[in-house]
Design a protein around this motif. Sequence first.
Motif, PDB file in Angstrom:
ATOM      1  N   ARG A   9      57.859  30.761  39.180  1.00 22.27           N
ATOM      2  CA  ARG A   9      56.909  31.855  38.972  1.00 22.27           C
ATOM      3  C   ARG A   9      56.338  31.819  37.563  1.00 22.27           C
ATOM      4  NH1 ARG A   9      56.940  36.321  42.168  1.00 22.27           N
ATOM      5  NH2 ARG A   9      55.044  36.755  40.961  1.00 22.27           N
ATOM      6  N   HIS A  10      57.164  31.361  36.650  1.00 20.55           N
ATOM      7  CA  HIS A  10      56.729  31.229  35.252  1.00 20.55           C
ATOM      8  C   HIS A  10      57.237  29.895  34.717  1.00 20.55           C
ATOM      9  CE1 HIS A  10      55.734  35.562  35.125  1.00 20.55           C
ATOM     10  NE2 HIS A  10      56.822  35.719  35.842  1.00 20.55           N
ATOM     11  N   GLN A  37      43.478  29.919  37.830  1.00 15.97           N
ATOM     12  CA  GLN A  37      42.805  31.138  37.391  1.00 15.97           C
ATOM     13  C   GLN A  37      42.968  31.324  35.893  1.00 15.97           C
ATOM     14  OE1 GLN A  37      44.274  34.981  38.843  1.00 15.97           O
ATOM     15  NE2 GLN A  37      42.189  35.744  38.963  1.00 15.97           N
ATOM     16  N   VAL A  89      47.116  30.647  35.410  1.00 13.63           N
ATOM     17  CA  VAL A  89      47.902  30.952  36.600  1.00 13.63           C
ATOM     18  C   VAL A  89      47.423  30.019  37.710  1.00 13.63           C
ATOM     19  CG1 VAL A  89      48.553  32.684  38.308  1.00 13.63           C
ATOM     20  CG2 VAL A  89      48.195  33.357  35.916  1.00 13.63           C
ATOM     21  N   PHE A  91      47.512  29.087  41.639  1.00 10.48           N
ATOM     22  CA  PHE A  91      47.793  29.644  42.953  1.00 10.48           C
ATOM     23  C   PHE A  91      47.758  28.547  44.006  1.00 10.48           C
ATOM     24  CE2 PHE A  91      47.885  34.162  42.351  1.00 10.48           C
ATOM     25  CZ  PHE A  91      47.096  34.414  41.251  1.00 10.48           C
ATOM     26  N   PRO A 107      52.240  33.894  45.220  1.00 10.72           N
ATOM     27  CA  PRO A 107      52.280  34.802  44.074  1.00 10.72           C
ATOM     28  C   PRO A 107      51.797  34.166  42.784  1.00 10.72           C
ATOM     29  CG  PRO A 107      54.462  33.985  44.554  1.00 10.72           C
ATOM     30  CD  PRO A 107      53.578  33.472  45.643  1.00 10.72           C
ATOM     31  N   GLY A 108      51.588  32.861  42.798  1.00  7.69           N
ATOM     32  CA  GLY A 108      51.090  32.189  41.601  1.00  7.69           C
ATOM     33  C   GLY A 108      52.194  31.742  40.656  1.00  7.69           C
ATOM     34  N   THR A 109      51.888  30.723  39.871  1.00  8.89           N
ATOM     35  CA  THR A 109      52.764  30.262  38.789  1.00  8.89           C
ATOM     36  C   THR A 109      52.013  30.435  37.482  1.00  8.89           C
ATOM     37  OG1 THR A 109      53.929  28.607  40.131  1.00  8.89           O
ATOM     38  CG2 THR A 109      53.931  28.296  37.737  1.00  8.89           C
ATOM     39  N   ARG A 110      52.594  31.217  36.586  1.00 12.95           N
ATOM     40  CA  ARG A 110      51.973  31.379  35.265  1.00 12.95           C
ATOM     41  C   ARG A 110      52.486  30.273  34.357  1.00 12.95           C
ATOM     42  NH1 ARG A 110      49.147  34.987  32.507  1.00 12.95           N
ATOM     43  NH2 ARG A 110      49.380  36.618  34.083  1.00 12.95           N
TER      44      ARG A 110
ATOM     45  N   SER B  42      50.185  42.752  40.228  1.00 11.39           N
ATOM     46  CA  SER B  42      51.228  41.815  40.665  1.00 11.39           C
ATOM     47  C   SER B  42      50.697  40.393  40.801  1.00 11.39           C
ATOM     48  CB  SER B  42      51.795  42.260  42.017  1.00 11.39           C
ATOM     49  OG  SER B  42      50.793  42.163  43.024  1.00 11.39           O
ATOM     50  N   ARG B  43      49.411  40.213  40.718  1.00  2.40           N
ATOM     51  CA  ARG B  43      48.715  38.915  40.827  1.00  2.40           C
ATOM     52  C   ARG B  43      48.503  38.457  42.264  1.00  2.40           C
ATOM     53  NH1 ARG B  43      52.196  35.829  36.899  1.00  2.40           N
ATOM     54  NH2 ARG B  43      52.813  34.674  38.758  1.00  2.40           N
ATOM     55  N   GLN B  44      49.149  39.077  43.198  1.00  5.64           N
ATOM     56  CA  GLN B  44      49.023  38.642  44.593  1.00  5.64           C
ATOM     57  C   GLN B  44      47.605  38.857  45.094  1.00  5.64           C
ATOM     58  OE1 GLN B  44      51.875  37.478  46.552  1.00  5.64           O
ATOM     59  NE2 GLN B  44      50.192  36.740  47.810  1.00  5.64           N
ATOM     60  N   MET B  45      46.995  37.835  45.649  1.00  7.89           N
ATOM     61  CA  MET B  45      45.646  37.930  46.226  1.00  7.89           C
ATOM     62  C   MET B  45      45.772  38.403  47.672  1.00  7.89           C
ATOM     63  SD  MET B  45      43.223  36.857  44.061  1.00  7.89           S
ATOM     64  CE  MET B  45      41.910  36.020  44.929  1.00  7.89           C
TER      65      MET B  45
END
Lengths: 114, 115
Positions: A9-10, A37, A89, A91, A107-110, B42-45
């Motif tokens: 996640r990070h 992003q 970030v 996705f 949820p994406g990786t920062r 929360s960043r969730q799309m």
Amino acid sequence: DAGVIQSPRHEVTEMGQEVTLRCKPISGHNSLFWYRQTMMRGLELLIYFNNNVPIDDSGMPEDRFSAKMPNASFSTLKIQPSEPRDSAVYFCASSTGGLASEQFFGPGTRLTVL
Amino acid sequence: AQTVTQSQPEMSVQEAETVTLSCTYDTSESDYYLFWYKQPPSRQMILVIRQEAYKQQNATENRFSVNFQKAAKSFSLKISDSQLGDAAMYFCAYRSAMANNDMRFGAGTRLTVKP
């Protein structure tokens, strides 16, 4: 269904290091997308796969970026070597591939590159 | 290449009021799909609503509706009875009906909901 799963996640790393981001799409989905992003450039499509085959990688910034999808349930995005400007970030999204189908995002990786 | 423009970087609305977010796009195609996504802190799309270009009727999902003007290439999102949980970034997106799955996103509009 757990949805699209991304790990980590990070991620904080130092310039020059290799970074690997991972994605598990929703079971049964045959299209997978990697996005980046940033505040400056918004949401950019990097690459997408249909049935594990890369279809369009024109959004990949440069040769330092590579993506693979060895099977229907796993994909990686690798940056080697990483640079501070890669901080963003990232996705992963998947869809059933139908034209009207929505893309389900992870949820994406920062990523922070120092 | 298709482009999507969201001309409002930020918008605010009073709770329970109505707000409209603007989106325009540029395309030479006649068949395509349009989407609005929401991205909370929360960043969730999360998909909010979608519209098929061949349908004249505007899509509606509960408090969310669109005003699709194909000739003007406009696709605005109306949120009625705004709630605190609506506060988020909203992205407009375009997908061609051609064979590829490419989706183009606008720069986003940050919506603030005031209690």
